[in-house]
Structures are given as C-alpha cells and as structure tokens.
Scaffold this motif. Structure first.
Motif, PDB file in Angstrom:
ATOM      1  N   GLY A   1       0.848  -1.192   0.000  1.00 50.85           N
ATOM      2  CA  GLY A   1       0.000   0.000   0.000  1.00 50.85           C
ATOM      3  C   GLY A   1       0.882   1.240   0.000  1.00 50.85           C
ATOM      4  O   GLY A   1       2.075   1.180   0.340  1.00 50.85           O
ATOM      5  N   GLY A   2       0.304   2.382  -0.383  1.00 47.97           N
ATOM      6  CA  GLY A   2       1.058   3.638  -0.375  1.00 47.97           C
ATOM      7  C   GLY A   2       2.169   3.670  -1.406  1.00 47.97           C
ATOM      8  O   GLY A   2       3.121   4.433  -1.266  1.00 47.97           O
TER       9      GLY A   2
ATOM     10  N   ASP B   1       3.204   4.045  -5.533  1.00 40.66           N
ATOM     11  CA  ASP B   1       2.792   4.434  -6.876  1.00 40.66           C
ATOM     12  C   ASP B   1       3.453   3.502  -7.886  1.00 40.66           C
ATOM     13  O   ASP B   1       4.628   3.174  -7.738  1.00 40.66           O
ATOM     14  CB  ASP B   1       3.256   5.878  -7.104  1.00 40.66           C
ATOM     15  N   ILE B   2       2.694   3.084  -8.880  1.00 40.35           N
ATOM     16  CA  ILE B   2       3.291   2.263  -9.938  1.00 40.35           C
ATOM     17  C   ILE B   2       3.875   3.209 -10.974  1.00 40.35           C
ATOM     18  O   ILE B   2       3.163   4.021 -11.567  1.00 40.35           O
ATOM     19  CB  ILE B   2       2.227   1.354 -10.578  1.00 40.35           C
ATOM     20  N   VAL B   3       5.178   3.104 -11.166  1.00 43.33           N
ATOM     21  CA  VAL B   3       5.855   4.042 -12.056  1.00 43.33           C
ATOM     22  C   VAL B   3       5.897   3.486 -13.474  1.00 43.33           C
ATOM     23  O   VAL B   3       5.779   4.219 -14.449  1.00 43.33           O
ATOM     24  CB  VAL B   3       7.291   4.308 -11.530  1.00 43.33           C
ATOM     25  N   GLY B   4       6.060   2.175 -13.609  1.00 44.15           N
ATOM     26  CA  GLY B   4       6.126   1.592 -14.956  1.00 44.15           C
ATOM     27  C   GLY B   4       6.341   0.095 -14.884  1.00 44.15           C
ATOM     28  O   GLY B   4       6.407  -0.487 -13.800  1.00 44.15           O
ATOM     29  N   ILE B   5       6.451  -0.518 -16.069  1.00 44.23           N
ATOM     30  CA  ILE B   5       6.760  -1.949 -16.113  1.00 44.23           C
ATOM     31  C   ILE B   5       8.210  -2.112 -16.558  1.00 44.23           C
ATOM     32  O   ILE B   5       8.758  -1.245 -17.236  1.00 44.23           O
ATOM     33  CB  ILE B   5       5.804  -2.718 -17.050  1.00 44.23           C
ATOM     34  N   GLU B   6       8.809  -3.213 -16.167  1.00 43.27           N
ATOM     35  CA  GLU B   6      10.230  -3.438 -16.441  1.00 43.27           C
ATOM     36  C   GLU B   6      10.363  -4.504 -17.538  1.00 43.27           C
ATOM     37  O   GLU B   6       9.930  -5.643 -17.350  1.00 43.27           O
ATOM     38  CB  GLU B   6      10.884  -3.922 -15.133  1.00 43.27           C
ATOM     39  N   PRO B   7      10.965  -4.137 -18.684  1.00 45.56           N
ATOM     40  CA  PRO B   7      11.117  -5.147 -19.739  1.00 45.56           C
ATOM     41  C   PRO B   7      12.436  -5.911 -19.597  1.00 45.56           C
ATOM     42  O   PRO B   7      13.348  -5.452 -18.920  1.00 45.56           O
ATOM     43  CB  PRO B   7      11.148  -4.298 -21.009  1.00 45.56           C
ATOM     44  N   ASP B   8      12.546  -7.055 -20.293  1.00 42.87           N
ATOM     45  CA  ASP B   8      13.842  -7.734 -20.359  1.00 42.87           C
ATOM     46  C   ASP B   8      14.687  -7.045 -21.437  1.00 42.87           C
ATOM     47  O   ASP B   8      14.219  -6.102 -22.100  1.00 42.87           O
ATOM     48  CB  ASP B   8      13.658  -9.241 -20.639  1.00 42.87           C
TER      49      ASP B   8
ATOM     50  N   GLY C   1      10.251   6.896  -0.153  1.00 43.84           N
ATOM     51  CA  GLY C   1      11.336   5.925  -0.347  1.00 43.84           C
ATOM     52  C   GLY C   1      11.927   5.999  -1.740  1.00 43.84           C
ATOM     53  O   GLY C   1      11.407   6.693  -2.608  1.00 43.84           O
ATOM     54  N   PRO C   2      13.020   5.272  -1.982  1.00 42.21           N
ATOM     55  CA  PRO C   2      13.619   5.233  -3.319  1.00 42.21           C
ATOM     56  C   PRO C   2      12.789   4.325  -4.248  1.00 42.21           C
ATOM     57  O   PRO C   2      12.033   3.490  -3.763  1.00 42.21           O
ATOM     58  CB  PRO C   2      14.991   4.596  -3.054  1.00 42.21           C
ATOM     59  N   PRO C   3      12.930   4.482  -5.563  1.00 42.98           N
ATOM     60  CA  PRO C   3      12.207   3.587  -6.475  1.00 42.98           C
ATOM     61  C   PRO C   3      12.691   2.146  -6.312  1.00 42.98           C
ATOM     62  O   PRO C   3      13.850   1.920  -5.953  1.00 42.98           O
ATOM     63  CB  PRO C   3      12.571   4.112  -7.870  1.00 42.98           C
ATOM     64  N   GLU C   4      11.804   1.207  -6.545  1.00 46.41           N
ATOM     65  CA  GLU C   4      12.148  -0.208  -6.396  1.00 46.41           C
ATOM     66  C   GLU C   4      11.646  -0.942  -7.621  1.00 46.41           C
ATOM     67  O   GLU C   4      10.642  -0.526  -8.215  1.00 46.41           O
ATOM     68  CB  GLU C   4      11.309  -0.817  -5.263  1.00 46.41           C
TER      69      GLU C   4
ATOM     70  N   ALA D   1       7.777  -4.773 -12.186  1.00 45.29           N
ATOM     71  CA  ALA D   1       7.145  -3.449 -12.162  1.00 45.29           C
ATOM     72  C   ALA D   1       7.991  -2.522 -11.297  1.00 45.29           C
ATOM     73  O   ALA D   1       8.569  -2.951 -10.296  1.00 45.29           O
ATOM     74  CB  ALA D   1       5.740  -3.552 -11.596  1.00 45.29           C
ATOM     75  N   ARG D   2       8.046  -1.260 -11.723  1.00 45.76           N
ATOM     76  CA  ARG D   2       8.774  -0.259 -10.928  1.00 45.76           C
ATOM     77  C   ARG D   2       7.763   0.481 -10.070  1.00 45.76           C
ATOM     78  O   ARG D   2       6.751   0.966 -10.591  1.00 45.76           O
ATOM     79  CB  ARG D   2       9.516   0.714 -11.851  1.00 45.76           C
ATOM     80  N   ILE D   3       8.064   0.537  -8.767  1.00 43.62           N
ATOM     81  CA  ILE D   3       7.120   1.182  -7.850  1.00 43.62           C
ATOM     82  C   ILE D   3       7.883   2.149  -6.940  1.00 43.62           C
ATOM     83  O   ILE D   3       9.107   2.055  -6.805  1.00 43.62           O
ATOM     84  CB  ILE D   3       6.366   0.137  -6.992  1.00 43.62           C
ATOM     85  N   GLN D   4       7.145   3.059  -6.325  1.00 42.77           N
ATOM     86  CA  GLN D   4       7.803   4.039  -5.454  1.00 42.77           C
ATOM     87  C   GLN D   4       6.821   4.529  -4.394  1.00 42.77           C
ATOM     88  O   GLN D   4       5.674   4.858  -4.728  1.00 42.77           O
ATOM     89  CB  GLN D   4       8.286   5.225  -6.295  1.00 42.77           C
TER      90      GLN D   4
END
Ligand SMILES: Cc1cc2nc3c(=O)[nH]c(=O)nc-3n(C[C@H](O)[C@H](O)[C@H](O)COP(=O)(O)OP(=O)(O)OC[C@H]3O[C@@H](n4cnc5c(N)ncnc54)[C@H](O)[C@@H]3O)c2cc1C
Length: 451
Positions: free
Chosen positions: A144-145, A147-154, A170-173, A163-166
């Motif tokens: 929770g809390g 944000d979905i920033v994008g999807i991660e391709p190969d 916190g830092p992006p993960e 998926a990239r989330i933040q």
C-alpha cells in the motif's frame, strides 16, 4: 504448474479478485496500490468507519454500486459462503428480482421470486470485505502507499519481468515477477507502456454520454421500500434521467441521480429534490422526501463515456504481462457491470493459467465475447437515448423498438420480466430475449416493423 511470483497493479475490485485467483497458480502474489489500504475487517458496519471510507483511488465509492447476479456468483465461487457472511456483516440481502425494483423506459418490471440472491452495500464496505479475505490468503503481500511508475522489460523488450514502484518517501524499487497484471482502472498507462516497448497500442472504442452521477447518503426507513433492497429507475427516451436507491449496511442508503449529455442533477438540497421529481417514475423522489439526508450536499462523479481498449485485436503483446478490469473496458455505470465483468475476467485468467504460462493474447481473445455482451447492452441502451451518438442503423432501431414493447410486457408478465432480469444480470445473452417463448409474449399478434 505453480510459478513463483505475480504482481498485481491496483488493489481495487479487479486487482483483488485477480490476486485471489493467482494464489492458486503462484507461490507469491504482491498487490501494489497507491492508497494506503489495510486489511482489517470487523464485520460490524458501526465498529470502524474506515471500513466505509471512500478511498482516493476509488472516488466512485460514494455512488450507488450494485453487484449483478453473475458477479455475486463469481464472488461465491472464490469465497464460498460469501453471501451468507455479507448478510451477517449487515449488508441487506434479498431476491435478485423479487426484492430489486427495476424500472425501464417508464415501466416498473414485475417482481417475482427467482431463488437467486442479491446483496446491497456501500462500495467501500464490499471492497473492504473482499480485501480482508484476499489479504489473509497465504502468499499474498500488499504494498500500500506505493505508486506504480512503470513496467520493467527484459533486454530484448519482448517480456515484462517486473514493475517499478515508489512510495512517497522511499527510493524507487523494482519488483521482479513472472506475471504482471495491470488492474489500475480506466487511467491505466498500459497503452503508453506498450508503445514505449515498441508494441502497437490497442485501438480505443468509445461511446460518449457525458453522464454524471450525483449522490447523497440518507437514513432510509426500509419499510418505505416495501421489502425491496434496491430501486433502480432507468432513464426513458422521454425523460433520459434516472435514479437509484441502494440500502446499505448500518441502516444507511445511498441515493444517486444520473443524467446524460449535460443534464446533471444539482448538488444542493432543493435542486437535488427537484431533479428527482422529474424522473420517469416517482419511487426515488418519494423516498427522498420521506428520508433524512446524512450530508448537507450531494457529490458528483462525471463519466464521459464507455471506453473499450481492443487488446483482443493486437497481434503482438509482451510475455509476462496482461491487462484487465476497467483498464481494458470501462462501461457506463448505469448498467452496473464493471465489478462483475472484472470478476469473470479474473476467473477466466485462472482457467488459462491451468495450462501453464499465460499467453495474454489468448486471454484477450477468450474474454472478447464475454465483454461483447455487456458492451452491447450498455452501448445499445445508450444509443436508444435521445441525443446519444450511438449506432442508429435499422437493426439497432428494431432492437430498441422490440425492447420498448418488452418493457411494457414485463410490467405485467413475470416470464418476460425474469428473462430480462437474467440478461441484465449477465446470466443469459441478450439473444435469449428473442427466443420464441419470449418473443411471442412480447409481440403478441403484432408484427415488428422498422421505425
Ligand atoms: C460512478 C460509478 C458507479 C459505478 N457503479 C457500478 C455498479 O453499480 N456496479 C458495478 O459492478 N460497477 C460499477 N462501477 C464500475 C466499478 O467501480 C469498477 O468496474 C470496479 O471498481 C473495477 O474496476 P478496477 O478494479 O478495474 O479499477 P478501479 O476500481 O478504478 O481501481 C483501480 C485501482 O488502481 C489504483 N491505481 C491506479 N493507478 C495507480 C498507480 N499509478 N499506482 C498505484 N495504484 C494505482 C487505484 O488507486 C485503484 O485502487 C461504477 C463506476 C463508476 C465510475
């Protein structure tokens, strides 16, 4: 086959029901949701106001939400005993036709017991119930809390590997996953993500209606509804505005007024009441006049139109990724279909996962005929309203004329009313209304002629 990790983007009804299904195919399922969702559930509508709280990500939660019989069947299938538990938690229950008053084109359809149950609720309370069930499943984690920033391709940009989330602080993960499901609703960025990876964007189909839902919570004496748990007055060609009353947990009710093409209900008390008086039938207005509002003003939700992203028409799609729920198709809410279709899609996804790794294009093609039906009901119904720029060909005009006669017949004929209810509840296809047994009752000796 069990795969390792699935990530579900969006923790609303589509995301939750999908996560439930994915627990049967993945060791771990992570739900990522921007709102700070918690899984607590007291089962008492007065115990914890957070269970009824409208989340920022689901602003439609303030407005009338009904669950069609097809959707309740899905929820029962995923959580056996659900209807019974919801009733125990204070959600009013009744018969899907015997206790739900449905009015179409100025006719009140004849009510009769069908033996099929219906549940009425506030949208947040239903979602909290489902969420508490899903969050308690082994292997489910909630972010929770975030944000979905994008999807991660190969490296080859042929497969989505995470998926990239933040979070706000916190830092992006990056969450790596074997399957990423986009259930972020109608604001989904999947078309843009696809284009960034070099894939074609899905074509978009729209039917503009410029609809507004205007809703106000009330304390309603259930006796005023004569045993019904919900009343829906649909728009008619002569008065293209409607209203709904849904009894909810805790003795509350939501009253929603809706109108199209800019004919939107005012938010102030006097304007709201005056608008309700000009609905095709008086049921909603009569109850407004006899009930106590629980908010000084009503709130508004604008819905420009139904939108369908034609993922089923794509020829290429990245492995490890799929889109469903409102992100694929969002329907005019007047027909109450979105949650039910999201549930049916989730179950369909599960069926395909039985065969191993998901082929998203196969999924999109499998759900295409499932979506065609509610899409046809919603856009066909809208096209019958004056001023809506929908299909106006001879076939559509004849269907709409037939439906006018069907509503008039269903006002006194239980067989026709039940057939219609099964279609609107997505239990039977619209063609069921053309079967000789029904057509004979609708048409009598008259012949159907084009307008
Ligand atoms: C006014 C109105 C009335 C409706 N009435 C009915 C009804 O009577 N019956 C019915 O079945 N359906 C109804 N619907 C439709 C129903 O609300 C949706 O179909 C249902 O919620 C399923 O949608 P979803 O889960 O796909 O998307 P949504 O409910 O829109 O949820 C998307 C989720 O994704 C999250 N999210 C989005 N972007 C991000 C991001 N970048 N990062 C993190 N999280 C993100 C959001 O916070 C949200 O929780 C109605 C809709 C409206 C607008």
């Amino acid at each position: 086959m069990t795969q390792t990790h699935a990530v579900v983007l969006g923790g609303s009804m589509a995301g939750l029901l999908t996560a439930r299904v994915l627990t049967e195919h993945f060791e771990r399922v992570t739900i990522v949701e921007r709102d700070d969702v918690a899984g607590g559930w007291s089962g008492d509508p007065d115990a914890d106001p957070r269970e009824r709280e409208v989340r920022r990500g689901v602003p439609q939660g303030r407005h009338a939400h009904g669950l069609l019989a097809a959707g309740l069947n899905v929820i029962e299938g995923l959580f056996p005993g659900a209807t019974h538990e919801m009733a125990a938690a204070g959600m009013p229950t009744g018969d899907v036709l015997g206790n739900v008053r449905f009015c179409a084109n100025g006719y009140r359809l004849k009510q009769a017991a069908t033996g099929m149950e219906a549940v009425s609720f506030s949208r947040p309370y239903l979602e909290t119930w489902v969420r508490s069930k899903v969050f308690a499943l082994p292997g489910v984690t909630v972010r929770g809390g975030h944000d979905i920033v994008g999807i991660e391709p190969d490296a080859a940009r042929a497969r989505v590997i995470g998926a990239r989330i933040q979070s706000a602080d916190g830092p992006p993960e990056t969450l790596t996953a074997d399957l990423v499901v986009d259930a972020t609703g109608k604001g989904s960025r999947a078309p843009r993500w696809l284009a960034e990876l070099g894939f074609e964007r899905p074509r978009e189909e729209r039917l503009q209606v410029d609809l507004a839902y205007v809703s106000r919570p009330y304390r309603v004496d259930p006796a005023l509804l004569d045993g019904d748990i919900a009343i829906i007055v649909g728009p008619s060609a002569a008065a293209p505005r409607g209203g709904a009353i849904m009894l909810q947990e805790g003795g509350r009710a939501v009253i929603t007024l809706f109108g199209i093409l800019g004919d939107h209900a005012p938010l102030d008390d006097a304007g709201f009441r005056a608008y309700a008086k000009r609905l095709p039938l008086p049921y909603v207005s009569d109850i407004i006049e006899a009930s106590e509002p629980l908010a000084a003003e009503a709130v508004k939700y604008r819905f420009p139109g139904s939108t369908r992203h034609r993922y089923d028409r794509l020829r290429r799609f990245p492995q490890g990724f799929v889109v469903l729920g409102d992100a694929m198709c969002s329907f005019n809410p007047m027909y109450g279909q979105g949650m039910s279709i999201a549930g049916i899609e989730a179950v369909t996804l599960g069926t395909l996962l039985e065969d191993g790794e998901l082929d998203a294009l196969r999924f999109f093609r499998k759900v295409k005929p499932i979506i065609d039906i509610p899409w046809q009901i919603a856009t066909g119904g809208d096209a019958a309203l004056p001023g809506v720029d929908g299909p106006k060909d001879l076939g559509t005009r004849m269907v709409n004329r037939y439906l006018d006669r069907l509503y008039a017949t269903a006002a006194h004929d239980e067989v026709v009313s039940l057939a219609f209810s099964r279609v609107t509840n997505l239990l039977d296809p619209p063609t069921a209304l053309l079967r000789p047994r029904i057509a004979r009752r609708v048409l009598g000796r008259r012949r159907l002629t084009a307008a």
